[in-house]
Design a protein around this motif. Structure first.
Motif, short mmCIF file in Angstrom:
data_model
loop_
_atom_site.label_atom_id
_atom_site.label_comp_id
_atom_site.label_asym_id
_atom_site.label_seq_id
_atom_site.Cartn_x
_atom_site.Cartn_y
_atom_site.Cartn_z
N ALA A 298 8.42 32.23 -13.38
CA ALA A 298 9.19 31.58 -14.45
C ALA A 298 8.63 30.21 -14.74
O ALA A 298 8.52 29.79 -15.88
CB ALA A 298 10.66 31.49 -14.05
N GLN A 299 8.25 29.51 -13.64
CA GLN A 299 7.72 28.16 -13.80
C GLN A 299 6.36 28.21 -14.50
O GLN A 299 6.02 27.35 -15.29
CB GLN A 299 7.59 27.49 -12.44
CG GLN A 299 7.13 26.03 -12.50
CD GLN A 299 7.03 25.39 -11.14
OE1 GLN A 299 7.12 26.09 -10.13
NE2 GLN A 299 6.87 24.10 -11.09
N ALA A 300 5.56 29.23 -14.15
CA ALA A 300 4.21 29.32 -14.70
C ALA A 300 4.21 29.72 -16.16
O ALA A 300 3.27 29.43 -16.89
CB ALA A 300 3.40 30.33 -13.89
N GLN A 301 5.27 30.38 -16.62
CA GLN A 301 5.31 30.87 -17.99
C GLN A 301 5.76 29.76 -18.94
O GLN A 301 6.87 29.77 -19.44
CB GLN A 301 6.25 32.08 -18.09
CG GLN A 301 6.14 32.82 -19.43
CD GLN A 301 4.74 33.34 -19.69
OE1 GLN A 301 4.07 33.80 -18.78
NE2 GLN A 301 4.29 33.27 -20.92
N THR A 302 4.87 28.80 -19.15
CA THR A 302 5.18 27.70 -20.07
C THR A 302 4.80 28.09 -21.50
O THR A 302 4.11 29.10 -21.72
CB THR A 302 4.42 26.44 -19.67
OG1 THR A 302 3.01 26.67 -19.87
CG2 THR A 302 4.68 26.06 -18.23
N GLU B 264 8.68 21.39 -21.97
CA GLU B 264 7.32 21.87 -22.18
C GLU B 264 6.33 20.71 -22.02
O GLU B 264 5.63 20.31 -22.95
CB GLU B 264 7.20 22.53 -23.56
CG GLU B 264 8.08 23.73 -23.76
CD GLU B 264 7.76 24.88 -22.78
OE1 GLU B 264 6.67 24.84 -22.15
OE2 GLU B 264 8.57 25.81 -22.66
N ASP B 265 6.27 20.17 -20.81
CA ASP B 265 5.44 18.99 -20.54
C ASP B 265 3.95 19.27 -20.67
O ASP B 265 3.19 18.40 -21.10
CB ASP B 265 5.75 18.46 -19.14
CG ASP B 265 7.19 17.98 -19.01
OD1 ASP B 265 7.82 17.71 -20.05
OD2 ASP B 265 7.68 17.88 -17.87
N ALA B 266 3.52 20.45 -20.31
CA ALA B 266 2.09 20.79 -20.41
C ALA B 266 1.64 20.82 -21.86
O ALA B 266 0.57 20.29 -22.21
CB ALA B 266 1.83 22.13 -19.74
N LEU B 267 2.46 21.40 -22.72
CA LEU B 267 2.13 21.46 -24.15
C LEU B 267 2.14 20.05 -24.75
O LEU B 267 1.26 19.69 -25.53
CB LEU B 267 3.12 22.36 -24.88
CG LEU B 267 2.91 22.51 -26.39
CD1 LEU B 267 1.51 23.02 -26.71
CD2 LEU B 267 3.97 23.45 -26.98
N LEU B 268 3.14 19.25 -24.37
CA LEU B 268 3.23 17.88 -24.87
C LEU B 268 1.99 17.08 -24.46
O LEU B 268 1.42 16.35 -25.29
CB LEU B 268 4.49 17.21 -24.32
CG LEU B 268 4.71 15.74 -24.70
CD1 LEU B 268 4.81 15.58 -26.21
CD2 LEU B 268 5.96 15.19 -24.01
#
Length: 262
Positions: free
Chosen positions: A22-26, A225-229
């Motif tokens: 769940a955590q990996a599915q960003t 969505e910190d990775a996308l940001l």
């Protein structure tokens, strides 16, 4: 009794694996996996977003969306939105990003995250030259057109005298049309939209009256969505450095981007 430790261990592993998945599915993972990004854009707010003579969306926000998609190496799906539904589209995952003249304020920061700014923008009240408007008190008893849910709608509500009649419309085209048709005495909109309106309707003699907010444009990203940001901010920083942001601003707004906030 001998099997219980094994059972507990198995359940723990399943739970851990599920949490990890769940955590990996960003959102960024999903975008890269399907090789497509859905970006909400305006189609009623020139020069940031509008439909051209070829019926295709164009404008500064559309080009910024294309830049983001190109840097991610994915296909771009443009999702037309209005001022009222652009944030709900992000929250309900109908869009991965919102690039739609989105201003930042404390209320919005509670529900979505914002990238670094990518374009200049300010909103104001405009009206005929013959009308004397020097202060907010001068709006008393008058009528003003505004787009529902837009930044100018929110800012106007903070300063408007009680007797000002605010007439709200669902998108920018309807707001401008109402003012041009004489349904209101004033209009609250962006400087760029007002400039285009004045250019197309010189008989109105519309001019700047009062500043509502100097509010650069930011890209909206869903909470969590910190990775996308981080990736979007990385792309914006590179575009500022290589001159792409400056070029977009000069092309569509007729002036440079200036010092945009992070």
């Amino acid at each position: 009794m001998q099997r219980r430790p094994f059972l507990h261990t198995s359940l723990a592993l399943v739970t851990l694996f599920g949490a990890f998945s769940a955590q990996a599915q960003t959102a960024l993972d999903g975008i890269l996996a399907k090789k497509q990004i859905n970006i909400a854009i305006p189609t009623d707010y020139p020069p940031y977003g509008f439909v051209g003579t070829d019926m295709a969306p164009q404008g500064l926000d559309i080009e910024m969306a294309r830049l983001i998609a190109a840097k991610l190496g994915v296909k771009l799906e443009l999702v037309p939105v209005t001022s009222a539904n652009r944030i709900p589209y992000l929250q309900t995952k109908k869009a991965d990003l919102v690039i739609s003249t989105l201003g930042k304020n404390p209320e919005r920061e509670k529900v979505i995250n914002f990238s670094a700014a990518y374009a200049p923008f300010y909103q104001a009240v405009f009206g005929p030259k013959a009308m004397a408007v020097k202060s907010w008190e001068d709006l008393a008893g008058k009528t003003v057109a505004v787009t529902r849910g837009a930044m100018e709608d929110q800012e106007l509500g903070k300063v408007a005298p009680a007797s000002l009649q605010i007439k709200r419309f669902e998108d920018n085209n309807a707001t401008v049309a109402a003012y041009v048709a004489g349904q209101t005495q004033l209009i609250a909109t962006s400087a760029s939209a007002a400039g285009l309106m004045a250019q197309r309707n010189p008989q109105l003699g519309a001019e700047y009256k009062l500043l509502l907010k100097d509010s650069p444009c930011f890209i909206g990203v869903a909470k969590g969505e910190d990775a996308l940001l981080a990736k979007v901010n990385e792309i914006i920083a590179a575009a500022k450095k290589d001159g792409s942001i400056e070029a977009l601003s000069k092309k569509w707004l007729g002036r440079g981007a200036g010092d945009l906030p992070l």
